[in-house]
Enzyme design. Structure first.
Site, PDB file in Angstrom:
ATOM      1  N   ILE A 221       0.719  -1.219   0.004  1.00 59.89           N
ATOM      2  CA  ILE A 221       0.016   0.060   0.132  1.00 59.89           C
ATOM      3  C   ILE A 221       0.769   1.246  -0.185  1.00 59.89           C
ATOM      4  O   ILE A 221       0.546   2.310  -0.631  1.00 59.89           O
ATOM      5  CB  ILE A 221      -0.939   0.144   1.245  1.00 59.89           C
ATOM      6  CG1 ILE A 221      -2.063  -1.244   1.311  1.00 59.89           C
ATOM      7  CG2 ILE A 221      -2.003   1.206   1.217  1.00 59.89           C
ATOM      8  CD1 ILE A 221      -2.787  -1.525   2.462  1.00 59.89           C
ATOM      9  N   TYR A 222       1.812   1.218   0.765  1.00 60.76           N
ATOM     10  CA  TYR A 222       2.846   2.266   0.975  1.00 60.76           C
ATOM     11  C   TYR A 222       3.575   2.610  -0.638  1.00 60.76           C
ATOM     12  O   TYR A 222       3.624   3.795  -0.911  1.00 60.76           O
ATOM     13  CB  TYR A 222       4.072   2.333   1.971  1.00 60.76           C
ATOM     14  CG  TYR A 222       4.833   3.263   2.203  1.00 60.76           C
ATOM     15  CD1 TYR A 222       4.481   4.328   2.807  1.00 60.76           C
ATOM     16  CD2 TYR A 222       6.176   3.075   1.790  1.00 60.76           C
ATOM     17  CE1 TYR A 222       5.308   5.459   2.929  1.00 60.76           C
ATOM     18  CE2 TYR A 222       7.020   4.095   1.984  1.00 60.76           C
ATOM     19  CZ  TYR A 222       6.802   5.341   2.683  1.00 60.76           C
ATOM     20  OH  TYR A 222       7.459   6.258   2.924  1.00 60.76           O
TER      21      TYR A 222
END
Length: 335
Positions: A221-222
């Site tokens: 996600i990052y």
């Protein structure tokens, strides 16, 4: 028959010559590209003179009259930027979610640079968007009358622990990563562009990460939101030119840095301190590029990894992330 042999010999010679010329041309093009990249690297990191001074102004008594807004300024890279900007003659607005920590940094900066004014604004990007953007708009409304010429989009990160398979994230954790790294950066930039556009010249600099360009396991996600930040910057870089707005827009590709959250990392050739990273970033202002790797050892590391075969790069990346994940797990056990 003699004519047939001569014809075949001629065809073979012609084919060989064509292949030789083609290979030589390709080799020449490759060498030219490598020389261009080397020249660009040398110019950016050794010869380029920063133009950060064009965004700063002082009164007759030497006090700064221009302001820089630094998001995520309570520690780490944000604090490093605040220190470097004070050193270069700016007043600084520190953003964060912890007012007590911000007050501590404010006092520290005022002791070191008594001529610079320091203000703080408080907004928690991890929870502040549950009711829309109204709270952030109100916060920006408190400072937009100031002579702000620089916006440093530094806020990033997410909930702890950071390293986790995608399937183990809750919806709330996923949303926090997106809000902190993408929603906040987009919204603060959207709100600040009309403010910056009123100045004769202004700067928007966004702190990104290598993982946004290559994608890393256990921080999927990052990685995705950092890729979003880079794409947003590339688009705005062109948009500012199209709109004839005097705003320079730069995205920073950053590797490992010793920050408040990663204090266990030791400063080394490949791991700068937060202030070293900030100084390297501000040194690139005015380079004309929309995306830069500010700390040159990071650039060598990143370009080296990108030139590797895919399977080897993936293995190296997994090893690096596994080490970071192990360190994080050990920190969790101590809590």
């Amino acid at each position: 028959m003699a004519n047939d042999i001569a014809t075949r010999f001629w065809l073979a010679a012609t084919t060989s010559h064509t292949i030789t010329v083609s290979l030589a041309t390709l080799g020449g093009l490759w060498a030219t590209c490598q020389l261009y990249q080397l020249a660009s690297f040398t110019h950016l990191n050794l010869l380029h003179q920063t133009t950060i001074g064009r965004y700063a102004a002082r009164s007759r008594d030497g006090r700064p009259t221009t302001w820089a807004l630094v998001t995520g300024g309570s520690d780490g890279i944000g604090k490093g930027f605040a220190e470097e900007l004070c050193q270069r003659g700016f007043n600084v607005i520190l953003h964060g979610r912890n007012e007590k920590k911000l007050d501590g940094v404010k006092a520290e900066l005022e002791r070191q640079w008594p001529k610079s004014e320091i203000k703080i604004i408080v907004f928690d990007a991890s929870s502040g968007f549950k009711e829309g953007s109204e709270k952030l708009e109100a916060v920006v409304g408190e400072i937009k009358a100031l002579n702000i010429t620089v916006l440093i989009n530094n806020l990033g990160g997410g909930p702890f622990p950071s390293y986790m398979p995608l399937g183990e994230h809750s919806a709330a954790r996923m949303r926090e990563f997106i809000d902190v790294n993408a929603t906040f950066t987009t919204d603060i930039t959207r709100l600040m562009i009309p403010v910056l556009a009123k100045r004769s010249s202004a700067l928007v600099m966004t702190v990104g990460s290598f993982v946004g360009a290559i994608g890393a396991p256990y921080v999927s996600i990052y990685s995705a939101v950092k890729a979003y930040g880079e794409t947003l910057t590339r688009a705005l870089h062109i948009e500012m030119k199209a709109e004839k707005l005097p705003i320079e827009v730069i995205h920073l590709q950053v590797g490992m840095v010793q920050t408040g959250r990663e204090a266990a990392r030791k400063v080394s050739f490949l791991i700068p301190s937060s202030r070293q990273l900030a100084a390297s970033a501000l040194a690139k202002v005015g380079c004309g590029l929309s995306v830069v790797t500010p700390y040159w050892p990071h650039a060598v590391q990143f370009n080296g990894m990108m030139s590797l075969p895919g399977w080897l790069m993936e293995r190296m990346l997994l090893n690096m992330v596994s080490e970071e994940r192990k360190t994080e797990q050990e920190a969790l056990k101590k809590q």
